[in-house]
Design a protein around this motif. Structure first.
Motif, PDB file in Angstrom:
ATOM      1  N   LEU A 288      15.625  15.701 -40.091  1.00 63.24           N
ATOM      2  CA  LEU A 288      14.392  16.806 -40.686  1.00 63.24           C
ATOM      3  C   LEU A 288      14.640  16.891 -41.932  1.00 63.24           C
ATOM      4  CD1 LEU A 288      14.110  19.156 -37.941  1.00 63.24           C
ATOM      5  CD2 LEU A 288      12.538  17.759 -38.604  1.00 63.24           C
ATOM      6  N   ASN A 289      16.037  16.796 -42.520  1.00 59.17           N
ATOM      7  CA  ASN A 289      16.410  16.969 -44.106  1.00 59.17           C
ATOM      8  C   ASN A 289      15.792  15.530 -44.990  1.00 59.17           C
ATOM      9  OD1 ASN A 289      17.514  18.304 -46.305  1.00 59.17           O
ATOM     10  ND2 ASN A 289      18.981  16.584 -46.199  1.00 59.17           N
ATOM     11  N   SER A 290      15.967  14.541 -44.037  1.00 58.79           N
ATOM     12  CA  SER A 290      15.712  13.301 -44.691  1.00 58.79           C
ATOM     13  C   SER A 290      14.087  13.296 -44.980  1.00 58.79           C
ATOM     14  CB  SER A 290      15.712  12.010 -43.652  1.00 58.79           C
ATOM     15  OG  SER A 290      14.717  12.179 -42.577  1.00 58.79           O
ATOM     16  N   LEU A 291      13.219  14.185 -44.421  1.00 64.80           N
ATOM     17  CA  LEU A 291      11.900  14.264 -44.940  1.00 64.80           C
ATOM     18  C   LEU A 291      11.523  14.658 -46.363  1.00 64.80           C
ATOM     19  CD1 LEU A 291      10.242  15.963 -41.808  1.00 64.80           C
ATOM     20  CD2 LEU A 291       9.635  13.754 -42.633  1.00 64.80           C
ATOM     21  N   ALA A 292      12.698  15.423 -46.743  1.00 58.12           N
ATOM     22  CA  ALA A 292      12.666  15.879 -48.160  1.00 58.12           C
ATOM     23  C   ALA A 292      13.701  15.126 -49.089  1.00 58.12           C
ATOM     24  CB  ALA A 292      13.426  17.467 -48.282  1.00 58.12           C
ATOM     25  N   PHE A 293      14.772  14.716 -48.340  1.00 55.08           N
ATOM     26  CA  PHE A 293      15.726  13.782 -49.342  1.00 55.08           C
ATOM     27  C   PHE A 293      15.239  12.388 -49.707  1.00 55.08           C
ATOM     28  CE2 PHE A 293      19.396  11.324 -49.792  1.00 55.08           C
ATOM     29  CZ  PHE A 293      20.013  11.836 -50.852  1.00 55.08           C
ATOM     30  N   VAL A 294      14.764  11.704 -48.401  1.00 53.69           N
ATOM     31  CA  VAL A 294      14.667  10.230 -48.723  1.00 53.69           C
ATOM     32  C   VAL A 294      13.573  10.004 -49.778  1.00 53.69           C
ATOM     33  CG1 VAL A 294      13.842   8.265 -47.615  1.00 53.69           C
ATOM     34  CG2 VAL A 294      15.565   9.594 -46.500  1.00 53.69           C
ATOM     35  N   PRO A 295      12.364  10.730 -49.793  1.00 51.67           N
ATOM     36  CA  PRO A 295      11.528  10.550 -51.010  1.00 51.67           C
ATOM     37  C   PRO A 295      11.922  10.622 -52.143  1.00 51.67           C
ATOM     38  CG  PRO A 295      10.339  11.778 -48.867  1.00 51.67           C
ATOM     39  CD  PRO A 295      11.703  11.620 -48.856  1.00 51.67           C
ATOM     40  N   MET A 296      12.911  11.647 -52.269  1.00 50.25           N
ATOM     41  CA  MET A 296      13.694  11.909 -53.497  1.00 50.25           C
ATOM     42  C   MET A 296      14.429  10.752 -53.930  1.00 50.25           C
ATOM     43  SD  MET A 296      13.311  14.742 -54.950  1.00 50.25           S
ATOM     44  CE  MET A 296      14.804  14.677 -55.874  1.00 50.25           C
ATOM     45  N   MET A 297      14.723   9.723 -53.253  1.00 50.39           N
ATOM     46  CA  MET A 297      15.422   8.316 -53.661  1.00 50.39           C
ATOM     47  C   MET A 297      14.325   7.583 -54.171  1.00 50.39           C
ATOM     48  SD  MET A 297      18.394   8.949 -52.503  1.00 50.39           S
ATOM     49  CE  MET A 297      19.068   7.519 -52.917  1.00 50.39           C
ATOM     50  N   GLY A 298      13.085   7.666 -54.116  1.00 53.45           N
ATOM     51  CA  GLY A 298      12.044   7.107 -54.894  1.00 53.45           C
ATOM     52  C   GLY A 298      12.027   7.551 -56.156  1.00 53.45           C
ATOM     53  N   VAL A 299      12.366   8.774 -56.511  1.00 55.23           N
ATOM     54  CA  VAL A 299      12.407   9.434 -57.729  1.00 55.23           C
ATOM     55  C   VAL A 299      13.659   9.002 -58.429  1.00 55.23           C
ATOM     56  CG1 VAL A 299      12.529  11.548 -59.330  1.00 55.23           C
ATOM     57  CG2 VAL A 299      10.969  11.504 -57.237  1.00 55.23           C
ATOM     58  N   GLY A 300      14.582   8.908 -57.914  1.00 61.32           N
ATOM     59  CA  GLY A 300      15.862   8.269 -58.323  1.00 61.32           C
ATOM     60  C   GLY A 300      15.856   6.745 -58.784  1.00 61.32           C
ATOM     61  N   THR A 301      15.120   5.992 -57.948  1.00 62.04           N
ATOM     62  CA  THR A 301      15.062   4.618 -58.436  1.00 62.04           C
ATOM     63  C   THR A 301      14.211   4.487 -59.691  1.00 62.04           C
ATOM     64  OG1 THR A 301      15.105   3.987 -56.078  1.00 62.04           O
ATOM     65  CG2 THR A 301      14.163   2.373 -57.435  1.00 62.04           C
TER      66      THR A 301
END
Length: 484
Positions: A288-301
């Motif tokens: 469930l935390n990946s719903l928030a964290f994984v999209p953040m990886m897009g910001v990181g890229t």
């Protein structure tokens, strides 16, 4: 001509503006968000199949990702080379950097195939219950088959992300996600002509999606004539100097991935030794935390891309502006999810419930509600880790990130979790483990912020200071759709 629907960059975008960040980041956020939804749906399907299956999926998937992470970190660092060469207007070097990443992916993908036969021995050593062990070994072995296509896809995606062409990556990933989700349902439960394969079906769906992603990138490169404009087929030769430079900067980045993932993998393994209920609850909470964290990886890229481009242009102060804007947006986004985790845990956990409620699932649900409160607590620090860590790595400061993550990960999360598992009372083991995990993320985020503020990264770059004169084929046509 280039497809205008996929060309999101325009000459009217001001460098360092919020619009420039949005143009690059939003497609990547949607892309990564679709991947996180895919993983959530995958775990939901496996929860419906059996508690053992969902308990096995996270540790097996993490271990496969751990083994692949060094190569994936190197492959993804092609993005920084592409961004800095693009900023310096060196198209030939863009192509050469992509090809060195391809060679790296082919070598490592072949090596990963050798891991599959040893899955049973490895998971027996870990010591989870016999039923979970068998499922872990099966899931891991099949995922290894898709490692090569996944690495090659990552390299080809850098050809687009490094130049700011993130809409391409979004559409490719959305298509791949749809393929994966459809096959997930069909192969896990046996819909239509497909047999019911359970966790094996979930792994086959993932591998098939990896192959489809690779084929889509190859098709788009040819269809949009980018291979010709960038001379991709003219600059395919092995370049020892550039390859070694990719290793020099990419290896610490890959080792950073490895250290980070292995830390969390050991964390999951130790939690799994507490019991099946604790492992399943941890799996669902991270899912469930990946719903928030994984999209953040897009910001990181996106931050890595824009910082890399500004370094290539010789304008690091614009990179500072972009980074702070990215953090403001990211922190707001993560705090919103923190409110959701604390305020609506029952709603979030409802899709995981099996049709017939079991005593095991009720225990898993109660534990997961508590763990989501930890996720709410460390979500703000996740934003710091992603944004500031990506900014300094986009300039080339990968060695600091590697060393700092190694020291903090083991000292604050892995070793304390081992001590908790070894010596704490049964009722305190899960709580104590998650305290260690949350503390680690807090210290990691603050450390990256301090390093960013120190400003050492502003004088770094991964590309040469001087370039040879462009050949006729390099200056044949202007590049359409590049970042301005």
């Amino acid at each position: 001509m280039e497809d205008p629907s996929l060309n999101q960059q325009t000459s009217t975008v001001s460098p360092g503006s919020l619009r420039e960040l949005a143009n690059v980041a939003v497609p990547l956020v949607l892309s990564c968000g679709s991947l996180s939804i895919m993983h959530v749906v995958d775990r939901i399907f496996l929860t419906w199949w059996s508690t053992d299956a969902v308990a096995a999926a996270l540790p097996a998937g993490l271990i496969q990702w751990t083994i692949m992470s060094i190569a994936m970190g190197k492959a993804m660092y092609v993005n920084t080379f592409v961004a800095q060469y693009e900023g310096a207007n060196q198209r030939q070097r863009v192509s050469e950097a992509v090809w060195q990443g391809v060679y790296l992916a082919l070598i490592w993908g072949g090596l990963l195939l050798l891991c599959a036969p040893f899955a049973g021995i490895f998971f027996h050593w870990i010591g989870h219950t016999a039923e979970v062990q068998a499922l872990e070994a099966e899931y891991f072995s099949i995922l290894c088959l898709g490692s090569g296509p996944a690495l090659l896809s990552a390299v080809l995606s850098c050809f687009y992300t490094g130049r700011g062409q993130t809409m391409v990556v979004m559409w490719v990933n959305l298509t791949s996600v749809l393929v994966n989700m459809l096959l997930d349902y069909c192969l896990i439960f046996g819909a239509g002509p497909f047999p019911a394969l359970g966790i094996r079906g979930a792994a086959i769906a993932t591998v098939t999606a990896n192959v489809s992603t690779l084929l889509l990138y190859l098709f788009i490169m040819l269809a949009r004539h980018e291979a010709r404009r960038y001379g991709l087929f003219n600059h395919w030769r092995f370049n020892r100097e550039l390859f070694m430079r990719l290793i020099r900067y990419g290896f610490p980045n890959g080792l950073l991935y490895f250290i980070d993932i292995i830390g969390f993998t050991l964390f999951i393994v130790l939690v799994g030794r507490i019991g099946k209920i604790e492992l399943a609850a941890t799996t669902i909470a991270f899912n469930l935390n990946s719903l928030a964290f994984v999209p953040m990886m897009g910001v990181g890229t996106a931050v890595m891309t824009l910082v890399g481009k500004r370094i290539g242009e010789g304008r690091p102060q614009l990179a500072v502006t972009t980074t702070w804007k990215a953090f403001a947006v990211s922190a707001t986004y993560m705090l919103l999810f923190a409110v959701i985790y604390v305020g609506f845990p029952e709603l979030l956990l409802r899709p995981y419930a099996p049709e017939v409620m079991t005593e095991d699932f009720l225990k898993v649900k109660q534990a997961a509600i508590v763990l989501l409160r930890f996720a709410a607590l460390f979500s703000f620090f996740d934003a710091m880790v992603v944004v500031f860590g990506s900014a300094i790595r986009g300039a080339g400061d990968t060695r600091f990130c590697m060393i700092y993550t190694l020291l903090t990960g083991w000292a604050i999360m892995v070793i304390p979790t081992f001590l908790v598992w070894r010596y704490a009372d049964v009722g305190e083991k899960l709580f104590g483990s998650w305290v260690a995990c949350t503390s680690y993320l807090g210290v990691l985020g603050i450390g990256y912020l301090i390093r960013f503020l120190a400003g050492h990264w502003k004088q770094m770059r991964v590309i040469e200071d001087h370039f040879p004169e462009p050949t006729a084929e390099d200056s044949e046509q202007p590049v359409e759709g590049a970042l301005t």
